[in-house]
Design a protein around this motif. Sequence first.
Motif: not given
Length: 134
Positions: A2, A31, A67-68, A73
């Motif tokens: 991260a 995440r 992002y996902d 997530l």
Amino acid sequence: TAHRDFYDKQLLYGPGGLWVIDLDTLARAPRALDAGNFLAHVQLRRRQGYLSMAAALQARAGFLAGYDSDRHLDGDALHWWTAASLLRLSVIYAVRPAWRHLATPLVDDARAALAFTGLVAVPSPAVRQVGGRS
């Protein structure tokens, strides 16, 4: 892995693509931490007037889609980390004269994010104080 301080001003876009900068806080973390921080900053930019509601929703949807993309997530964790980032931002902006008025709305946004999880009941405060005024 991260970034731990991931938001719009940590991104550079140019001919070579998209770059993430300022990696001094890089660490192992969930995440949802970076995603929640980014989404909290989208909300902040909306509150500052830099994004319309439509643009903020589009930014949120586009970010989460990228992002996902693997769908790993955790939704509740995302709301918790978003709320934590909103609370942190409310404290930071409470001492910035030009943006002090955003402190309470950001706390309200954090409360809404927590209530959305369904894991906690978050009552509205009876009295609010920002900068010594109620």
